[in-house]
Scaffold this active site. Sequence first.
Site: not given
Length: 338
Positions: A39-43, A45, A61, A156
């Site tokens: 679904l997506g990727q961030g800093g 995970g 996640k 955040d």
Amino acid sequence: MIGKDTVDSDELEITGDPEFFDLNTLRAATENFSESNKLGQGGFGTVYKGELPNHQKVAVKRLIRTRHGIEEFRNEVALIARLQHRNLVKLVGYCRSREERMLVLEYMPNKSLDSFLFGNTRRSLDWQKRFQIINGVARGILYLHQDSRLRIIHRDLKTSNVLLDADMKPKISDFGMARLIHGDQLQNRTNKTAGIFGYIAPEYANFGQFSTKSDVYSFRIIVLEIVSGKKNSSSYWDSTYLVRHAWELWKEDRSLELVDSSLQSYQPDEVLRCIHVGLLCVEDDSENRPAMSDVTFMLCSEASLPSPIQPAFGFNMGSRNTLDPSNNDLSITEMEGR
């Protein structure tokens, strides 16, 4: 052991009813964390779509252990488990093994707000939905600051951490950096500043001081990004671009030029009120920023608002932490897709 920059482990034991999932269950739910379910990727995970044995759809996640320690993991699980609000993402469960640390969250079919506003597959949001999202995010922050059993500072807040459900209602996510404020305590301090240039407040960036007013400062960028459809720069050298642009238009009585050109129609009074409130939220002195209770009232009221003061365009206040990219005491996350 929880570090000094997190809440005390004795006070934040995991309560509520989050379910513990074993690793094999989540492997099966996500088809072994396949790319097709990403679904997506961030800093911190990667998030995968999953389906549990009872056919419930979830978002898993999968955290990067080198970026997200046991303190942050415990902090996030403990906090989300105790927070219940329509504008906060609900925790379904978690997994902790020698190999993995994962959060199992309610599935949000429309993903994150930033993908609608300026993602590669940007989709149109009419003004009614945008205004609904602004108000929903404000109510979610108000709950964290005032109406929940705990008093939480998120630290955040950004459009990639606002998720949208099937009805396009916003829900705030990612509580790994959140902090608990005790009783009548007004602010706290950290030795390690983390966040994204352009979203974090100057007192937090420069002195490590954070309070509910730090979240108010971050909220203003969410508002301006929703109104304009433009992403605020995450560059150290131009992190106040959107605020500066909004202020210049405001001074010249041209604020409606900030509106996203993709909007076919909108309510000028609502747009101007949102921009006005956003500019009030970026006062350099945190004490002069409105509380979220005032923000939610101002957004929906027709009462006259105080005039904003010119924001500070930068963080150079002569402190120990001036957001120098070479400063090793800082942990600043650059903007990246979720």
